[in-house]
Design an enzyme around this catalytic site. Structure first.
Site, mmCIF file in Angstrom:
data_model
loop_
_atom_site.group_PDB
_atom_site.id
_atom_site.type_symbol
_atom_site.label_atom_id
_atom_site.label_comp_id
_atom_site.label_asym_id
_atom_site.label_seq_id
_atom_site.Cartn_x
_atom_site.Cartn_y
_atom_site.Cartn_z
ATOM 1 N N ASN A 40 0.841 -1.199 0.000
ATOM 2 C CA ASN A 40 0.000 0.000 0.000
ATOM 3 C C ASN A 40 0.876 1.250 0.000
ATOM 4 O O ASN A 40 1.946 1.289 0.613
ATOM 5 C CB ASN A 40 -1.016 0.011 1.156
ATOM 6 C CG ASN A 40 -0.413 -0.175 2.526
ATOM 7 O OD1 ASN A 40 0.605 -0.827 2.695
ATOM 8 N ND2 ASN A 40 -1.053 0.398 3.525
ATOM 9 N N GLU A 53 -3.154 -4.516 -3.072
ATOM 10 C CA GLU A 53 -3.676 -5.441 -4.089
ATOM 11 C C GLU A 53 -3.685 -4.780 -5.463
ATOM 12 O O GLU A 53 -3.330 -5.386 -6.476
ATOM 13 C CB GLU A 53 -5.113 -5.871 -3.742
ATOM 14 C CG GLU A 53 -5.255 -6.603 -2.419
ATOM 15 C CD GLU A 53 -5.479 -5.681 -1.223
ATOM 16 O OE1 GLU A 53 -4.956 -4.545 -1.217
ATOM 17 O OE2 GLU A 53 -6.172 -6.121 -0.292
ATOM 18 N N CYS A 85 -10.874 -2.903 -4.106
ATOM 19 C CA CYS A 85 -9.969 -3.966 -4.582
ATOM 20 C C CYS A 85 -10.746 -5.204 -5.017
ATOM 21 O O CYS A 85 -10.374 -5.869 -5.981
ATOM 22 C CB CYS A 85 -8.945 -4.316 -3.509
ATOM 23 S SG CYS A 85 -7.708 -3.010 -3.325
#
Ligand code: THU
Length: 126
Positions: A40, A53, A85
Site C-alpha cells: 500500500n 492489491e 480492490c
C-alpha cells in the site's frame, strides 16, 4: 502457494503507510508462473492512497501480464480486501483463489467470487 504468500509478507515491508501505520502486502501469481508484488502507498491527501492489491495488479499489467491464477494478501491481523480492490480483482482476474493471511501464520482461503457476490462487470456493459 507458499511462495506467493511469502512474497505478500515480504511486500509488507515496502509499505508506505505513514498515516495509518497499517502495512499491507500483496502478491499475484500470473498464468505464466511469475509472482508480482505490491504494497500500500499512502498520500497526504488520503483518498489518493492505493491499496497493495491494486498496486500488485497494476504493476503486473504494466509489466505485460494479463492473466492471473491467485492472489495473496498479508496484514498484521488478517484484514480482508476493501470493496474497491474486490471490484478490481474481479474485473482483472475473474474468479481466482485469494489467500488472506496475518503475521501469525493464519491463512484464510477465499475467492474473488465469494468476496464480491452479484458483481457488476463488463457483461453489464454489453
Ligand atoms: N489497504 C490495502 O492496502 N488493502 C486493502 O484491501 C485494505 C486497505 C490499505 C490502504 C491504507 O493504506 C491502509 O490499508 C489503511 O486503510
Amino acid at each position: 502457494m507458499k511462495k506467493l504468500i511469502a512474497r505478500a509478507h515480504e511486500m509488507r515491508k515496502r509499505a508506505h503507510a505513514p498515516y495509518s501505520n497499517y502495512a499491507v502486502g500483496a502478491a499475484v501469481l500470473t498464468s505464466d508462473g511469475e509472482i508480482i508484488g505490491g504494497c500500500n502507498i499512502e498520500s497526504s491527501s488520503y483518498g489518493l492512497t492505493c491499496c497493495a492489491e491494486r498496486v500488485a495488479l497494476f504493476r503486473a499489467i504494466a509489466e505485460g501480464h494479463s492473466s492471473f491464477k491467485a492472489l495473496a494478501v498479508a496484514t498484521e491481523n488478517g484484514g480482508s480486501l476493501c470493496g474497491a480492490c474486490r471490484q478490481v480483482v474481479w474485473d482483472l482476474c475473474g474468479d481466482i483463489p485469494i489467500f488472506i493471511t496475518d503475521n501469525k501464520g493464519k491463512i484464510e482461503k477465499a475467492s474473488s467470487a465469494k468476496l464480491l457476490p452479484e458483481a457488476f462487470d463488463q457483461n453489464k456493459l454489453k
